[in-house]
Scaffold this motif. Structure first.
Motif, PDB file in Angstrom:
ATOM      1  N   ALA A 316       1.307  -1.788  -0.290  1.00  0.00           N
ATOM      2  CA  ALA A 316       0.011  -0.327   0.241  1.00  0.00           C
ATOM      3  C   ALA A 316       1.329   1.013  -0.209  1.00  0.00           C
ATOM      4  O   ALA A 316       1.359   1.940   1.407  1.00  0.00           O
ATOM      5  CB  ALA A 316      -0.925   0.186   1.469  1.00  0.00           C
ATOM      6  N   THR A 317       1.258   1.616  -1.577  1.00  0.00           N
ATOM      7  CA  THR A 317       2.592   3.326  -1.488  1.00  0.00           C
ATOM      8  C   THR A 317       1.727   4.035  -1.350  1.00  0.00           C
ATOM      9  O   THR A 317       2.249   5.150  -1.552  1.00  0.00           O
ATOM     10  CB  THR A 317       3.566   2.835  -2.716  1.00  0.00           C
ATOM     11  OG1 THR A 317       2.586   2.842  -3.930  1.00  0.00           O
ATOM     12  CG2 THR A 317       4.012   1.563  -1.961  1.00  0.00           C
ATOM     13  N   ASP A 418      12.208   5.832   1.412  1.00  0.00           N
ATOM     14  CA  ASP A 418      12.866   7.219   2.358  1.00  0.00           C
ATOM     15  C   ASP A 418      13.751   6.237   3.354  1.00  0.00           C
ATOM     16  O   ASP A 418      15.542   6.829   2.858  1.00  0.00           O
ATOM     17  CB  ASP A 418      12.131   7.786   2.934  1.00  0.00           C
ATOM     18  CG  ASP A 418      11.375   6.759   3.327  1.00  0.00           C
ATOM     19  OD1 ASP A 418      11.127   5.875   3.531  1.00  0.00           O
ATOM     20  OD2 ASP A 418      10.748   7.299   4.649  1.00  0.00           O
ATOM     21  N   GLN A 419      13.316   5.108   3.654  1.00  0.00           N
ATOM     22  CA  GLN A 419      14.590   4.536   4.512  1.00  0.00           C
ATOM     23  C   GLN A 419      14.473   2.833   3.632  1.00  0.00           C
ATOM     24  O   GLN A 419      15.158   1.973   4.293  1.00  0.00           O
ATOM     25  CB  GLN A 419      13.429   3.964   5.413  1.00  0.00           C
ATOM     26  CG  GLN A 419      13.209   5.356   6.455  1.00  0.00           C
ATOM     27  CD  GLN A 419      12.040   5.242   7.615  1.00  0.00           C
ATOM     28  OE1 GLN A 419      11.869   4.230   8.099  1.00  0.00           O
ATOM     29  NE2 GLN A 419      12.701   5.634   8.478  1.00  0.00           N
ATOM     30  N   PHE A 420      13.720   2.470   2.412  1.00  0.00           N
ATOM     31  CA  PHE A 420      14.053   0.965   2.186  1.00  0.00           C
ATOM     32  C   PHE A 420      14.116   1.005   0.676  1.00  0.00           C
ATOM     33  O   PHE A 420      13.796   1.828   0.295  1.00  0.00           O
ATOM     34  CB  PHE A 420      12.788   0.376   2.609  1.00  0.00           C
ATOM     35  CG  PHE A 420      13.408  -0.011   4.318  1.00  0.00           C
ATOM     36  CD1 PHE A 420      13.386  -1.165   4.793  1.00  0.00           C
ATOM     37  CD2 PHE A 420      11.899   1.003   4.647  1.00  0.00           C
ATOM     38  CE1 PHE A 420      13.174  -1.304   6.118  1.00  0.00           C
ATOM     39  CE2 PHE A 420      11.836   0.847   5.693  1.00  0.00           C
ATOM     40  CZ  PHE A 420      12.359  -0.179   6.581  1.00  0.00           C
ATOM     41  N   ARG A 421      14.731  -0.547  -0.102  1.00  0.00           N
ATOM     42  CA  ARG A 421      15.415  -0.149  -1.366  1.00  0.00           C
ATOM     43  C   ARG A 421      13.493  -0.211  -2.071  1.00  0.00           C
ATOM     44  O   ARG A 421      13.789  -0.136  -3.576  1.00  0.00           O
ATOM     45  CB  ARG A 421      16.215  -1.182  -2.052  1.00  0.00           C
ATOM     46  CG  ARG A 421      16.627  -1.565  -3.242  1.00  0.00           C
ATOM     47  CD  ARG A 421      16.940  -2.278  -3.195  1.00  0.00           C
ATOM     48  NE  ARG A 421      16.012  -3.515  -2.915  1.00  0.00           N
ATOM     49  CZ  ARG A 421      16.779  -5.158  -3.147  1.00  0.00           C
ATOM     50  NH1 ARG A 421      18.304  -5.264  -2.526  1.00  0.00           N
ATOM     51  NH2 ARG A 421      16.138  -6.184  -3.131  1.00  0.00           N
ATOM     52  N   ASP A 422      12.423  -1.106  -1.240  1.00  0.00           N
ATOM     53  CA  ASP A 422      11.685  -0.972  -2.700  1.00  0.00           C
ATOM     54  C   ASP A 422      10.459  -1.359  -1.649  1.00  0.00           C
ATOM     55  O   ASP A 422      10.913  -1.970   0.155  1.00  0.00           O
ATOM     56  CB  ASP A 422      11.560  -2.178  -3.943  1.00  0.00           C
ATOM     57  CG  ASP A 422      12.270  -3.440  -3.591  1.00  0.00           C
ATOM     58  OD1 ASP A 422      12.345  -3.935  -1.893  1.00  0.00           O
ATOM     59  OD2 ASP A 422      13.044  -3.920  -3.921  1.00  0.00           O
ATOM     60  N   LYS A 425      11.953  -5.236   0.366  1.00  0.00           N
ATOM     61  CA  LYS A 425      12.376  -4.296   1.199  1.00  0.00           C
ATOM     62  C   LYS A 425      11.455  -4.879   3.139  1.00  0.00           C
ATOM     63  O   LYS A 425      12.200  -4.429   4.064  1.00  0.00           O
ATOM     64  CB  LYS A 425      13.310  -4.114   0.940  1.00  0.00           C
ATOM     65  CG  LYS A 425      14.577  -5.318   0.731  1.00  0.00           C
ATOM     66  CD  LYS A 425      15.206  -5.582   1.027  1.00  0.00           C
ATOM     67  CE  LYS A 425      15.973  -6.698  -0.107  1.00  0.00           C
ATOM     68  NZ  LYS A 425      16.585  -7.617   1.023  1.00  0.00           N
ATOM     69  N   ARG A 426      10.752  -3.858   2.944  1.00  0.00           N
ATOM     70  CA  ARG A 426      10.122  -3.067   3.860  1.00  0.00           C
ATOM     71  C   ARG A 426       9.476  -3.934   4.450  1.00  0.00           C
ATOM     72  O   ARG A 426       9.296  -4.115   5.808  1.00  0.00           O
ATOM     73  CB  ARG A 426       9.227  -1.708   3.448  1.00  0.00           C
ATOM     74  CG  ARG A 426       8.317  -0.658   4.293  1.00  0.00           C
ATOM     75  CD  ARG A 426       7.786   0.425   4.162  1.00  0.00           C
ATOM     76  NE  ARG A 426       6.672  -0.330   3.323  1.00  0.00           N
ATOM     77  CZ  ARG A 426       6.112   1.275   2.179  1.00  0.00           C
ATOM     78  NH1 ARG A 426       6.401   2.031   2.434  1.00  0.00           N
ATOM     79  NH2 ARG A 426       5.283   0.774   1.634  1.00  0.00           N
ATOM     80  N   GLY A 427       8.349  -4.954   3.382  1.00  0.00           N
ATOM     81  CA  GLY A 427       7.478  -5.875   4.317  1.00  0.00           C
ATOM     82  C   GLY A 427       8.274  -7.049   4.908  1.00  0.00           C
ATOM     83  O   GLY A 427       7.929  -8.037   5.665  1.00  0.00           O
ATOM     84  N   GLU A 428       9.338  -7.236   4.038  1.00  0.00           N
ATOM     85  CA  GLU A 428      10.865  -7.971   4.799  1.00  0.00           C
ATOM     86  C   GLU A 428      10.887  -7.989   6.839  1.00  0.00           C
ATOM     87  O   GLU A 428      11.628  -9.181   7.218  1.00  0.00           O
ATOM     88  CB  GLU A 428      11.459  -8.986   3.699  1.00  0.00           C
ATOM     89  CG  GLU A 428      11.082  -9.233   2.079  1.00  0.00           C
ATOM     90  CD  GLU A 428      12.164  -9.056   1.024  1.00  0.00           C
ATOM     91  OE1 GLU A 428      13.068  -8.563   1.862  1.00  0.00           O
ATOM     92  OE2 GLU A 428      12.085  -9.430   0.402  1.00  0.00           O
ATOM     93  N   ALA A 454      17.643   0.719   8.764  1.00  0.00           N
ATOM     94  CA  ALA A 454      17.098   0.363   7.206  1.00  0.00           C
ATOM     95  C   ALA A 454      17.373  -0.174   6.434  1.00  0.00           C
ATOM     96  O   ALA A 454      18.455  -0.311   6.298  1.00  0.00           O
ATOM     97  CB  ALA A 454      16.324   1.966   7.001  1.00  0.00           C
ATOM     98  N   ALA A 455      16.872  -1.172   5.622  1.00  0.00           N
ATOM     99  CA  ALA A 455      17.233  -1.444   4.475  1.00  0.00           C
ATOM    100  C   ALA A 455      17.058  -1.536   2.867  1.00  0.00           C
ATOM    101  O   ALA A 455      16.364  -0.722   2.755  1.00  0.00           O
ATOM    102  CB  ALA A 455      16.483  -3.187   4.471  1.00  0.00           C
TER     103      ALA A 455
END
Length: 455
Positions: A316-317, A418-422, A425-428, A454-455
């Protein structure tokens, strides 16, 4: 890999050698076709070196070719290949059309085609899950998973379940699905179509390709979808073009953790109609819905711990895509709002948008990322707000505050960059922190931010 004698001795040009293009090339070569292939990247072309002629279809004579195979990402309304092929009478097609042409060589099977502006991925995955749970051999492809041509053929009685975007339908001429579905049609991809009516007409083509005795089910909650259903109903026998029956499933939805919310009730009703058409018993359909885990990062239930549900909706972006997740978890008896909403990231727009209508479901919001301060400002006075900045901090706070019956929901309404590659990655990262918190022994306090970044 799927192969067919239908391609033997024929000539095809392929423009673009990403996943679907490369799978098409391999199928055509293995089937005895002459293949000319091109991609702007050397590394992509190298995969076919010595096996196909490497040349740009835009710079060669296509006279006599049986088709130009392009990726769904090629904009037919502006790309020069469309005009060039049309001038020479060569059809521009995609890998789904090649699959349709290869069907006669496959063991007897059925095809389900699912399209719609929203919900088609979840519905496709749900149909695939129900079929496999019922013991019916199934493959999932199209706009989801692996290219269908690159998968092994199914045995007799198998079902190919295809998610189809409007772009893929535009590149298909002869796919007659035994069962097909349209979830909804709302404005989208208008850079590829003259107007909304043209976009809706693209979706409708999936059903025009069906025979009158084949089955179709429609969401019918919006006027364009209802109109397409009415058109198809007029050309078919009674019961072969129907609206999804949400009411029949509404009382059971509470039993399906990964299928909460009005939008998922529509997805479930469509999936149930398709699977019933394919011969799956109603009890088996309901049991499979309860065991469905959802798609990664789309309202994915990652854990249930001490009565608290942890849901990863990192996909949900923007606010419009986060709103259905908020709507999915209404207050419990007594009116207590139960959603602990982790929101923020790189904003795509200013404001709460469609999320504002569902703030009554939110007990607390935990703002993160670049948009965190703005969301805190917008939400202040409507819900309790915790300014967390980092997701590990937000999860620590939400984990401590949530009680039985509550939902800790990552549905950021923002991009991740801002903090994650995509968003994956944020969900992981969300999954990882939830596992750390829920896996700790009783009475042991862990700091999920220790050593984390952050990743």
């Amino acid at each position: 890999m799927i192969v067919s004698s239908a391609f033997s001795g024929k000539r095809y040009a392929i423009l673009g050698l990403a996943r679907s293009g490369l799978a098409a090339a391999e199928t055509l070569l293995a089937s005895g076709a002459e293949v000319v292939a091109w991609d702007r990247q050397d590394v992509a072309r190298d995969k076919l070196a010595g096996r196909a002629r490497l040349a740009d279809p835009l710079e060669m004579d296509l006279t006599g070719f049986d088709g130009v195979v392009v990726s769904p990402g090629v904009p037919l309304n502006t790309h020069p290949i469309a005009e060039r092929a049309a001038r020479l009478g060569v059809p521009v097609i995609g890998d789904i059309e090649l699959f349709a042409l290869a069907r006669a060589a496959l063991p007897p099977h059925k095809v389900v085609g699912i399209t719609g502006t929203n919900g088609k991925s979840t519905t496709t995955a749900l149909v695939h899950h129900i079929l496999e749970s019922a013991g019916i051999p199934a493959r999932m492809g199209g706009n989801i998973g692996l290219p269908v041509l690159g998968q092994e053929p199914l045995p007799v009685g198998g079902v190919y379940v295809l998610e189809l975007s409007s772009y893929q339908i535009d590149l298909t001429r002869s796919l007659a699905c035994e069962a097909a579905a349209l979830s909804n049609v709302t404005p989208d991809h208008l850079d590829r179509y003259d107007d909304f009516a043209a976009y809706a007409a693209s979706k409708a083509r999936l059903f025009a390709m069906q025979a009158p005795d084949q089955f179709a089910v429609f969401g019918c909650a919006d006027e364009p979808t209802d109109a397409i259903c009415a058109t198809q109903r007029a050309r078919r026998a009674p019961g072969r073009a129907v609206c999804a029956d949400r009411a029949a499933l509404a009382l059971r939805q509470a039993d399906w953790p990964a299928l909460q919310g009005p939008h998922n009730l529509e997805n479930a009703a469509i999936a149930a109609a398709l699977c019933a058409e394919l011969g799956v018993a109603n009890d088996a359909i309901l049991a499979a819905m309860a065991s469905f885990r959802g798609l990664p990062h789309r309202m994915e239930v990652v854990a249930e711990h001490r009565g608290v549900l942890f849901v990863n909706d990192s996909k949900a972006t923007n606010p419009a895509s986060a709103a259905p997740a908020l709507a999915a978890y209404p207050p419990v008896a007594g009116g207590r709002a139960r959603v602990h909403w982790i929101v923020g990231g790189l904003p795509k727009e200013d404001g709460l948008g469609e999320c504002e209508a569902h703030l009554g479901n939110v007990g607390a919001a935990y703002t993160i990322g670049e948009a965190g301060p703005r969301f805190a400002q917008l939400l202040n006075g409507h819900v309790r707000v915790e300014r967390a900045e980092l997701m590990c901090q937000a999860l620590r706070l939400a984990f401590a505050a949530a009680g039985p019956g509550d939902v800790v929901l990552l549905s950021p309404a923002c991009a991740s960059f801002d903090q994650f590659r995509d968003y994956e990655k944020r969900g992981e990262y969300f999954r990882e922190i939830v596992a750390m918190l829920t896996g700790a022994p009783a009475g042991v306090v862990v700091d999920p931010c220790a050593g984390k970044s952050a990743a």
